[in-house]
Design a protein around this motif. Structure first.
Motif, PDB file in Angstrom:
ATOM      1  N   ASN A  84       0.801  -1.220   0.000  1.00 30.43           N
ATOM      2  CA  ASN A  84       0.000   0.000   0.000  1.00 30.43           C
ATOM      3  C   ASN A  84       0.838   1.276   0.000  1.00 30.43           C
ATOM      4  OD1 ASN A  84      -2.482  -1.315  -0.020  1.00 30.43           O
ATOM      5  ND2 ASN A  84      -2.566  -1.448   2.222  1.00 30.43           N
ATOM      6  N   ARG A  90       1.612   1.091  -4.723  1.00 31.18           N
ATOM      7  CA  ARG A  90       0.503   1.795  -4.065  1.00 31.18           C
ATOM      8  C   ARG A  90      -0.554   2.268  -5.056  1.00 31.18           C
ATOM      9  NH1 ARG A  90       1.335   7.495  -4.204  1.00 31.18           N
ATOM     10  NH2 ARG A  90       3.374   8.077  -5.046  1.00 31.18           N
ATOM     11  N   THR A  93      -4.309  -2.203  -6.379  1.00 31.43           N
ATOM     12  CA  THR A  93      -5.023  -2.678  -5.191  1.00 31.43           C
ATOM     13  C   THR A  93      -4.781  -4.174  -5.002  1.00 31.43           C
ATOM     14  OG1 THR A  93      -7.047  -2.986  -6.501  1.00 31.43           O
ATOM     15  CG2 THR A  93      -6.840  -0.933  -5.279  1.00 31.43           C
ATOM     16  N   ALA A 126      -7.156   2.496  -5.978  1.00 29.96           N
ATOM     17  CA  ALA A 126      -6.122   3.009  -5.076  1.00 29.96           C
ATOM     18  C   ALA A 126      -6.221   4.528  -5.060  1.00 29.96           C
ATOM     19  CB  ALA A 126      -4.746   2.560  -5.548  1.00 29.96           C
ATOM     20  N   SER A 160      -0.448   7.560 -10.870  1.00 30.77           N
ATOM     21  CA  SER A 160      -0.662   6.168 -11.218  1.00 30.77           C
ATOM     22  C   SER A 160      -0.274   5.901 -12.665  1.00 30.77           C
ATOM     23  CB  SER A 160      -2.135   5.787 -10.996  1.00 30.77           C
ATOM     24  OG  SER A 160      -2.405   4.496 -11.479  1.00 30.77           O
TER      25      SER A 160
END
Length: 489
Positions: A84, A90, A93, A126, A160
């Motif tokens: 995480n 991170r 998920t 996430a 991301s």
């Protein structure tokens, strides 16, 4: 191997995959997500090697046995915290659970159930840190931009997307090297985007078209439940499947390296993209002019795969489309086609079968697949069956088909296909074709062509549904082993 009752086991799974695999149309971002999911499992195995022993590892799943006096819940929390908070992981998920009850098989099934429950108990995305930027990511149009420099030609990217993009660009060669047991310097370079993968002026109307190919193992979960009742059985399964897959990948790379049709325009890169690899799934992207060949190459290589005497069969989905067709939609279609190839209630699970779809423009079906097929094929849709791959697969036969098809007039065949779809009398169409392609012998030319080509490429079609042989041939006419510099129809 220790498999005594009460031995704690830990299972990790990457979940909510659509949020990181299907959220953008950038192939490098998608590739990076797949590689990160795989790398996370391997990283856990290495980082906790004193506390955990790997029992089974796949594309996004890891099953581990806890060693000695290791405190199970403490390790679970440590692993979850690491996933995480790591700078790359991170953004994905994961679910992490432990179980120590019953036999090995009972623990394995209990852990799957616990993972599913935990997945439903936590966010499906996430969540990024707040306050990074007031701009929205130009790639996924969902997450906030991270405020960093523009990524490729787009101004705003989320953390991301950026992490997945960078990982996908940097780690691809490492993946191939690890899987094939080679040095990165020994490997070819690969195309970076779908334009480079599909750009060609030598294949006529196939220029800028791609083939997305998906394979899914039939009843692999059932096979594991039947034969992997302890750690030893599970390890044997992982080893057998891993060896089969690595052998296939090696053959595929060799095929591509020896075929100029796989070379990029500058001759320096291979036109090959691997989107899913591991577990019981494989997804590839290749130029449209080699899609049909790559599909049958896989079936020719996997034909003799077995485990404990049980044949390992695969359902396939193949989509031909323009490179600008949204890749998340295309990959979903490929999976839906493979699901159809399994048949209702797994009717065809003991066979190798595939289904395909040819999309002639960048548009994709807006309606459910079954409705789209009914609209496309009319009354013929009710007789459609996924295509059987008989032994031996027709892979070696494909190069001999092109010289047969190229001299033939395509339009009368298309007219026959249209008549079949419309449900009108085809007698005149058949007579006209026999007249056009006849060679003066007593046997009807269309019957000879059916025996020579259609029945070999599309076996298993009942004679009362003979029209489907010609529909398939017309649909796939341009895609069956095309040769360079061939003039468009």
């Amino acid at each position: 191997m220790n498999d005594g009752n009460g031995t704690a086991m830990l299972r990790i799974e990457g979940v909510n995959l659509a949020a990181v695999l299907d959220d953008t149309d950038d192939i490098s971002v998608r590739r990076g997500a797949g590689l990160l999911l795989r790398q996370a499992i391997l990283q856990i195995e290495e980082r906790w090697q004193n506390e955990l022993t790997a029992v089974s590892t796949g594309a996004s799943v890891g099953l581990f046995r806890l060693n000695g006096d290791t405190k199970a819940e403490d390790i679970r929390e440590e692993v979850a915290h690491y996933l995480n908070h790591d700078e790359n992981y991170r953004h994905l998920t994961f679910v992490v659970d432990i179980d120590r009850s019953g036999s090995f098989a009972e623990r394995r099934e209990a852990l799957i159930a616990k993972n599913r429950f935990r997945q439903l108990s936590q966010p499906s995305l996430a969540l990024p840190a707040p306050g990074l930027s007031d701009k929205v990511c130009d790639y996924d149009r969902l997450r906030p931009a991270d405020g960093g420099a523009k990524l490729k030609k787009r101004e705003h990217a989320s953390g991301s997307v950026r992490a997945r993009f960078e990982f996908g660009r940097k780690q691809r060669q490492r993946f191939y090297a690890d899987e094939l047991g080679m040095e990165e310097s020994e490997l070819p370079a690969f195309t970076d985007d779908l334009h480079e993968l599909t750009d060609s002026n030598e294949y006529g109307n196939l220029n800028e078209k791609m083939a997305v190919i998906y394979f899914d193992g039939n009843k692999f979960g059932e096979i594991q439940r039947d034969f992997c009742k302890d750690e030893k059985g599970q390890a044997e399964w992982d080893s057998a499947l891993g060896n089969y897959r690595r052998g296939y990948l090696q053959d595929l790379i060799l095929l591509a390296r020896e075929d100029e049709a796989f070379l990029s325009p500058n001759g320096e890169r291979l036109r090959l993209e691997l989107l899913l690899w591991g577990g019981d799934e494989i997804m590839l992207v290749v130029p449209a002019w080699r899609g049909f060949e790559v599909l049958h190459h896989f079936y020719s290589r996997s034909e003799k795969w077995t485990f404990k005497g049980r044949a390992l069969r695969h359902a396939g989905g193949l989509v031909f489309c323009h490179r600008k067709t949204p890749i998340p939609r295309v990959t979903t279609l490929a999976k839906q086609l493979a699901e159809r190839a399994k048949g209702e209630k797994g009717k065809f699970s003991k066979e190798n079968r595939y289904d395909y779809l040819v999309l002639e423009s960048i548009d994709f079906p807006a309606e459910p697949l079954e409705q789209f097929l009914e609209k496309r094929y009319g009354s013929m849709a009710y007789d459609q069956q996924p295509l059987l791959v008989q032994s031996p697969p027709p892979y070696e036969f494909l190069p001999s088909v092109r010289p047969i098809l190229d001299p033939l007039p395509f339009r009368p065949f298309r007219a026959l296909a249209e008549s079949l779809i419309q449900g009108v009398d085809c007698e005149k169409r058949v007579a006209r074709l026999n007249e056009l392609i006849g060679d003066g012998t007593h046997e009807e030319a269309l019957t000879k062509l059916e025996k020579k080509v259609a029945r070999r490429l599309f076996p298993g079609i009942a004679d009362e549904h003979w029209g489907w042989r010609w529909l398939h041939l017309v649909e796939l006419w341009d895609y069956i082993a095309p040769q360079p510099t061939r003039s468009p129809r």
